[in-house]
Design an enzyme around this catalytic site. Structure first.
Site, short mmCIF file in Angstrom:
data_model
loop_
_atom_site.label_atom_id
_atom_site.label_comp_id
_atom_site.label_asym_id
_atom_site.label_seq_id
_atom_site.Cartn_x
_atom_site.Cartn_y
_atom_site.Cartn_z
CB SER A 118 -0.91 0.02 1.24
OG SER A 118 -1.54 1.28 1.38
N GLY A 119 0.80 2.04 -1.04
CA GLY A 119 1.63 3.23 -1.12
C GLY A 119 1.44 4.14 0.08
CB SER A 120 -1.53 5.79 1.46
OG SER A 120 -2.44 4.72 1.67
CB THR A 123 -5.12 0.73 1.47
OG1 THR A 123 -4.24 1.50 0.65
CG2 THR A 123 -6.28 0.21 0.64
CD GLU A 183 0.12 1.63 -8.81
OE1 GLU A 183 -0.72 2.20 -8.10
OE2 GLU A 183 0.29 1.88 -10.02
#
Length: 216
Positions: A118-120, A123, A183
């Protein structure tokens, strides 16, 4: 295509490819630079009795996957698609792998590993899954851009990717749209972990090949 008030930039596909390649190379260089640095941000729940504690973060992740009873994989959107590629490769290696959300995925338990991206790091569905895994005494491996995120706080091993998050639209961290660079890095990291585990296994490519799908 939707209208845009900004002045369009003429960029050929070849130029775009070169820009993307340069960004990916830059991320890899940064990861290699920090690969041997053990940070509190990357081993939140690892203690001195853990025999992987002295390893670089990526090797900690590989060791956790190698020693797992079962591996569960989860990510939302494109991050999830990227991790599915890793799940396939780990299956080819002979690991017991499950993609969270599939109807045949069993309950996670002690001895298992949940690999998430999860980039943030916030999520909702991914954080909830990590909470469930941690409460079940399973280990969490997180790939994220946010070392201080809720997801990182739950992880035994956190791989921090210095890339833009989805809402970073100022092009300071990446020229690409949304979380594309993150990603793409998830795919590369997954392949690097697989490659390390494969070579350590001593198995040949011919020995892995029979596990490739034949119901196509």
């Amino acid at each position: 295509m939707p209208s845009c008030t900004d002045t369009p930039v003429t960029l050929t596909v070849t130029e775009s490819l070169a820009a993307i390649a340069a960004e990916n190379a830059g991320i890899v260089r940064q990861l290699l630079t920090t690969a041997t640095t053990n940070s509190a941000n990357t081993t939140n729940s690892t203690n001195s009795s853990d025999d992987t504690a002295g390893l670089p973060t990526l090797d900690q992740a590989a060791a956790a996957l190698r020693g797992a009873r079962r591996v569960f994989v989860l990510g939302a959107g494109r991050s999830g698609l990227a991790l599915r590629m890793t799940a396939m490769r780990l299956m080819h290696l002979g690991l017991d792998v499950h993609v969270v959300g599939e109807v045949t995925t069993p309950a996670i338990a002690a001895g298992d590993v949940l690999l998430v991206a999860s980039g943030s790091g916030a999520t909702a569905a991914v954080v909830r899954a990590a909470e469930t895994a941690a409460a079940s005494d399973a280990r969490v491996i997180a790939i994220t851009t946010a070392p201080d995120s809720p997801l990182a706080a739950l992880a035994a091993v956190t791989v921090v990717v210095p890339a833009a998050q989805k809402q970073d639209h100022d092009e300071l961290r990446s020229l690409q749209y949304s979380g594309a660079l993150f990603e793409q890095t998830v795919v590369v990291l997954g392949d690097a972990i697989f490659h390390s585990l494969w070579k350590a296994s001593g198995a040949t490519a011919d020995e892995l090949w029979p596990r490739h799908a034949n119901l196509e």
